[in-house]
Design a protein around this motif. Structure first.
Motif, mmCIF file in Angstrom:
data_model
loop_
_atom_site.group_PDB
_atom_site.id
_atom_site.type_symbol
_atom_site.label_atom_id
_atom_site.label_comp_id
_atom_site.label_asym_id
_atom_site.label_seq_id
_atom_site.Cartn_x
_atom_site.Cartn_y
_atom_site.Cartn_z
ATOM 1 N N CYS A 287 -17.887 -7.802 -20.853
ATOM 2 C CA CYS A 287 -18.617 -7.300 -22.026
ATOM 3 C C CYS A 287 -19.378 -6.011 -21.684
ATOM 4 N N HIS A 288 -19.235 -4.993 -22.522
ATOM 5 C CA HIS A 288 -19.947 -3.717 -22.316
ATOM 6 C C HIS A 288 -20.815 -3.412 -23.540
ATOM 7 N N SER A 289 -21.483 -4.468 -24.057
ATOM 8 C CA SER A 289 -22.377 -4.383 -25.227
ATOM 9 C C SER A 289 -21.575 -4.230 -26.525
ATOM 10 N N GLN B 200 -22.922 -2.017 -29.181
ATOM 11 C CA GLN B 200 -23.160 -0.672 -29.692
ATOM 12 C C GLN B 200 -23.492 0.365 -28.624
ATOM 13 N N HIS B 201 -23.335 0.007 -27.361
ATOM 14 C CA HIS B 201 -23.471 0.954 -26.255
ATOM 15 C C HIS B 201 -24.774 1.756 -26.277
ATOM 16 N N GLN B 202 -25.890 1.041 -26.396
ATOM 17 C CA GLN B 202 -27.206 1.695 -26.328
ATOM 18 C C GLN B 202 -27.913 1.239 -25.053
ATOM 19 N N ILE C 116 -13.207 -0.799 -15.285
ATOM 20 C CA ILE C 116 -13.090 0.254 -16.298
ATOM 21 C C ILE C 116 -14.054 -0.090 -17.434
ATOM 22 N N ASP C 117 -14.888 0.867 -17.810
ATOM 23 C CA ASP C 117 -15.781 0.673 -18.958
ATOM 24 C C ASP C 117 -15.080 1.259 -20.187
ATOM 25 N N VAL C 118 -14.576 0.378 -21.048
ATOM 26 C CA VAL C 118 -13.728 0.806 -22.160
ATOM 27 C C VAL C 118 -14.581 1.251 -23.346
ATOM 28 N N GLU C 119 -14.716 2.564 -23.462
ATOM 29 C CA GLU C 119 -15.528 3.172 -24.523
ATOM 30 C C GLU C 119 -14.896 4.506 -24.879
ATOM 31 N N ASP C 120 -15.294 5.057 -26.031
ATOM 32 C CA ASP C 120 -14.758 6.343 -26.461
ATOM 33 C C ASP C 120 -15.684 7.484 -26.021
ATOM 34 N N ALA D 188 -23.916 -3.296 -18.317
ATOM 35 C CA ALA D 188 -24.795 -2.627 -19.272
ATOM 36 C C ALA D 188 -24.333 -1.203 -19.557
ATOM 37 N N PRO D 189 -24.495 -0.745 -20.807
ATOM 38 C CA PRO D 189 -24.281 0.667 -21.092
ATOM 39 C C PRO D 189 -25.171 1.505 -20.168
ATOM 40 N N THR D 190 -24.609 2.526 -19.557
ATOM 41 C CA THR D 190 -25.371 3.443 -18.698
ATOM 42 C C THR D 190 -26.167 2.699 -17.614
ATOM 43 N N TYR D 191 -25.649 1.585 -17.121
ATOM 44 C CA TYR D 191 -26.313 0.822 -16.028
ATOM 45 C C TYR D 191 -27.793 0.614 -16.314
ATOM 46 N N LEU E 203 -14.610 3.556 -13.716
ATOM 47 C CA LEU E 203 -14.141 4.758 -14.397
ATOM 48 C C LEU E 203 -14.116 4.489 -15.898
ATOM 49 N N HIS E 204 -14.100 5.551 -16.697
ATOM 50 C CA HIS E 204 -14.033 5.425 -18.153
ATOM 51 C C HIS E 204 -12.727 6.035 -18.646
ATOM 52 N N PRO E 205 -12.140 5.471 -19.701
ATOM 53 C CA PRO E 205 -10.882 6.039 -20.218
ATOM 54 C C PRO E 205 -10.985 7.524 -20.557
HETATM 55 ZN ZN LIG Z 1 -20.451 2.736 -20.931
#
Ligand SMILES: [Zn+2]
Length: 281
Positions: free
Chosen positions: A84-86, A88-90, A11-15, A124-127, A226-228
């Motif tokens: 870890c998913h970064s 700042q998700h850039q 799960i990629d935990v992001e808003d 990584a954000p957005t692979y 999946l993402h929340p």
């Molecule tokens: Zn993400």
């Protein structure tokens, strides 16, 4: 159960306001002004995982962990792994190596403080580890990561290394294990089927058939993601986004939860951990 192989549940935990689809409209400096839904949505996923008795790996955005440390603690207390998913998700390929190093270190430190665990897995954000940003692997190794799950072996406008190996393998010149995002082979073509928008777009019967094909025909586990926000049909809509971004973000949000439950019923799952089970890539 379709097969006895244990697949990887991630799960990629992001808003909903942190995603690449809206990056041109929503700057990180304005994130605070959006009503956050990540705690309620991730908690819903944790409850579903508990109900099905499965454990997974949760890649958490550092910005989010900093604001909601209780969420990270809840994930750990329920027996899941944290990655870890970064911060700042850039997208990595839009950053300099130095900016990437600082962002990743900041996120790793926050996640280690909030979870009380060593953080050794990265997504990584957005692979966005592509041929343009392979230098990121040097930095992950330098910062003490042991494994990565960022490389998508397909052709796509935002990500992908089309000729990368399709299954878990040790990277040739790095002391890192790579867990690529899964694809299924149909007539020699690699089809992304193992999560996110693909899981929402394809009918469930097709996702099930394609994922079972990876287990049965290739005798390999698949990596599902999946993402929340994907189980949250009531999230605020970003109306100014273009049609492609809106399609990618909003399509079939109302059916994802039931599909996830079907998936957990139909396949076996576990987390990606720092003790990798290596397969021949
Ligand atoms: Zn993400």
């Amino acid at each position: 159960m379709t097969d006895s192989l244990v697949n990887y549940l991630t799960i990629d935990v992001e808003d909903y306001f942190q995603v690449a689809a809206f990056e041109k409209l929503i700057q990180p400096s304005t994130w605070e002004s959006y009503p956050s839904r990540v705690v309620q949505n991730t908690t819903k996923i944790l409850d579903i995982f508990d109900a099905y008795g499965v454990k997974g790996t949760f890649f958490v955005v550092g910005w989010t962990a900093e604001r909601f440390p209780g969420l990270v603690q809840d994930i750990v207390e329920r027996g899941h792994e944290i990655g870890c998913h970064s911060y700042q998700h850039q997208k990595i390929y839009n950053q300099t190596p130095e900016v990437f190093r600082q962002d990743t270190k900041r996120a790793k430190d926050i996640l280690e403080q909030t979870s009380g665990r060593a953080i050794v897995g990265y997504r990584a954000p957005t692979y966005s580890i592509t041929k343009k940003s392979l230098w990121a692997l040097d930095i992950l190794e330098e910062l003490g990561f042991k494994w990565d799950s960022s490389i998508f072996p397909i052709v796509h406008d935002n990500y992908g290394i089309p000729d990368a190996p399709r299954f878990a393998h040790k990277l040739p010149i790095h002391n890192l294990i790579e867990y690529p995002i899964s694809t299924a082979l149909f007539f020699g073509r690699k089809i992304p089927v193992a999560g996110g928008g693909y899981f929402r777009i394809f009918p469930y019967w097709f996702s099930k058939l394609a994922l079972a094909k990876i287990n049965k025909e290739e005798k390999q586990p698949f990596i599902f993601y999946l993402h929340p926000w994907e189980i949250d049909p009531d999230q605020p809509r970003i109306v100014s986004a273009g049609w492609k971004s809106r399609f990618r973000h909003y399509y079939n949000l109302n059916t994802t939860e039931i599909r996830l439950k079907n998936l957990l019923q139909d396949f076996r799952f576990g987390p990606i951990t720092d003790i990798p089970v290596l397969t021949s890539a």
